[in-house]
Scaffold this motif. Structure first.
Motif, mmCIF file in Angstrom:
data_model
loop_
_atom_site.group_PDB
_atom_site.id
_atom_site.type_symbol
_atom_site.label_atom_id
_atom_site.label_comp_id
_atom_site.label_asym_id
_atom_site.label_seq_id
_atom_site.Cartn_x
_atom_site.Cartn_y
_atom_site.Cartn_z
ATOM 1 N N PHE A 13 0.833 -1.204 0.000
ATOM 2 C CA PHE A 13 0.000 0.000 0.000
ATOM 3 C C PHE A 13 0.863 1.247 0.000
ATOM 4 N N THR A 138 -7.803 0.327 -9.380
ATOM 5 C CA THR A 138 -7.801 1.744 -9.733
ATOM 6 C C THR A 138 -8.994 2.469 -9.119
ATOM 7 N N THR A 139 -9.807 1.748 -8.350
ATOM 8 C CA THR A 139 -10.927 2.346 -7.625
ATOM 9 C C THR A 139 -10.827 1.958 -6.159
ATOM 10 N N ALA A 140 -11.393 2.791 -5.298
ATOM 11 C CA ALA A 140 -11.400 2.498 -3.857
ATOM 12 C C ALA A 140 -12.765 1.936 -3.509
ATOM 13 N N VAL A 175 -1.973 -1.572 -3.807
ATOM 14 C CA VAL A 175 -2.979 -0.521 -3.621
ATOM 15 C C VAL A 175 -2.264 0.825 -3.672
ATOM 16 N N PRO A 177 -2.831 4.653 -4.351
ATOM 17 C CA PRO A 177 -3.859 5.697 -4.507
ATOM 18 C C PRO A 177 -3.635 6.611 -5.713
ATOM 19 N N MET A 180 -5.897 6.180 -8.606
ATOM 20 C CA MET A 180 -7.300 6.524 -8.418
ATOM 21 C C MET A 180 -7.600 8.001 -8.670
ATOM 22 N N THR A 188 -16.326 7.183 -8.245
ATOM 23 C CA THR A 188 -15.761 7.351 -6.907
ATOM 24 C C THR A 188 -16.826 7.090 -5.844
ATOM 25 N N ARG A 240 -7.852 10.811 -1.411
ATOM 26 C CA ARG A 240 -7.747 9.590 -2.235
ATOM 27 C C ARG A 240 -7.023 8.488 -1.448
ATOM 28 N N SER A 241 -5.971 8.856 -0.748
ATOM 29 C CA SER A 241 -5.230 7.861 0.028
ATOM 30 C C SER A 241 -6.074 7.313 1.171
ATOM 31 N N ALA A 244 -8.615 4.938 -0.283
ATOM 32 C CA ALA A 244 -7.966 3.697 -0.721
ATOM 33 C C ALA A 244 -7.700 2.786 0.468
#
Length: 363
Positions: A13, A138-140, A175, A177, A180, A188, A240-241, A244
């Motif tokens: 991550f 690429t998505t959370a 993972v 971020p 993303m 999102t 974003r982080s 994620a």
């Protein structure tokens, strides 16, 4: 009682962690599975630069909700043209990772229909051959990078197949971020709500334990705070982080519990009403919270740790949260009558995921 938590995925991550691909794929032939927009975003070229001649095959036409109509040809071409690769790298949302999970399960004949026949039995099996899987979401939201499950749809026959084998656990999850940053607002929100559903479903679950709860409660708290902020500031790296990491924690939680009633309902809503998965599994969360409340003291304590002791306030908080993201929360909003909704709930209670719900024993 002894709580058991098991997750075999080597998880990396952090911002820029896609760079880990270089060391992870040394002396390997790699097939990339990704979504159609990835090339335009520069993602395919970036991976090509990282892997060089290790990248031997690219599949970049993955569609949402992988369907047998398209998967059949993709699967058979993969095994004919790239059957000697070592690793499949899935870069994308849940659909790309689910597609990759289907591809890595090799049949003796190389025919996709042989795989469908095995899945139709509903029994575990050991494939005669398989590939390693690296998953880079690429998505959370999906959690698929740290779980073994994949859903394969057959829209023409109004059916779905669930894939879950030892070999469909990803070997590594990356993972990052940074991947993303370009996700549009609607995706999102939808994928973030999928993560919220994963976390809540792992709490009102007969398989829940203190370890899974730790991941779930943290994920729920983060998503309730973070997702509305992120929806208004999509380029914010910190948010974003946070999302994620929250989605990863939700994935770790339900990797051990599986999902429950809201997901069981969602399959019908996706098959028959066309709802995107993240919306289909989240619009009922206030309703399912009410159905869960009062069935198990330990589960109530966990839910009340998140929402407080008043059920109606808890439901209102969830409902208002969803409304703030422009997600409607009633079956009628999606063209489902009260009678149809009750029938759908009753049917969902009897499904494999529905039976994980703590309220199913009283249904």
């Amino acid at each position: 009682m002894t709580a058991r938590f098991h997750n075999p995925v080597d998880t990396r991550f952090g911002w820029g962690s896609l760079q880990e691909l270089v060391s992870l794929t040394e002396n390997q032939k790699v097939t990339l599975v990704t979504f159609p927009e990835a090339r335009g975003l520069g993602l395919v070229n970036r991976i090509q630069d990282l892997l060089g001649d290790r990248l031997v095959h690219v599949i970049e036409d993955v569609q949402p909700n992988p369907d047998v109509a398209q998967l059949r040809g993709t699967y058979e071409r993969f095994w004919q043209e790239a059957g000697d690769c070592h690793t499949v790298l899935a870069v994308g949302g849940g659909s790309a990772i689910d597609t990759a999970k289907a591809l890595i399960v090799g049949t003796a004949s190389g025919a996709f229909d042989e795989l469908l026949s095995l899945l139709a039995t509903g029994k575990p099996f050991t494939p005669p051959r398989s590939k390693l899987l690296i998953a880079a979401p690429t998505t959370a939201g999906t959690g698929s990078e740290v779980t073994p499950w994949a859903t394969i749809w057959d829209a023409a026959s109004h059916k779905k197949y669930s894939l879950h084998l030892e070999c469909t656990w990803p070997t590594v999850a990356i993972v990052d971020p940074e991947l993303m940053l370009t996700v549009p607002g609607s995706v999102t929100i939808s994928t973030g709500l999928d993560a919220l559903s994963h976390a809540l479903e792992s709490v009102w679950n007969i398989n829940a334990n203190p370890v899974s709860d730790t991941f779930a409660v943290s994920a729920i708290s983060d998503i309730l705070e973070c997702l509305p902020l992120l929806s208004r500031d999509l380029s914010n790296k910190e948010l974003r982080s946070r999302m994620a990491l929250a989605a990863l924690k939700a994935g770790l939680a339900f990797s051990n519990t599986k999902t429950a009633l809201a997901h069981s309902i969602s399959y019908e809503m996706t098959l028959h009403h066309g709802l995107p998965h993240g919306i289909a599994c989240s619009f009922t969360l206030p309703l399912v919270l009410g159905l869960a409340w009062g069935h198990d003291e330990a589960r109530d304590r966990t839910l009340q740790h998140i929402f407080g002791n008043d059920l109606h306030r808890a439901q209102d908080r969830l409902r208002n949260f969803l409304h703030s993201l422009n997600v409607k929360t009633e079956f009628a909003d999606y063209g489902v009558t009260a009678t149809q909704a009750q029938q759908m709930i009753d049917f969902a209670m009897q499904g494999a995921r529905g039976k994980n719900f703590i309220g199913s024993r009283a249904a």
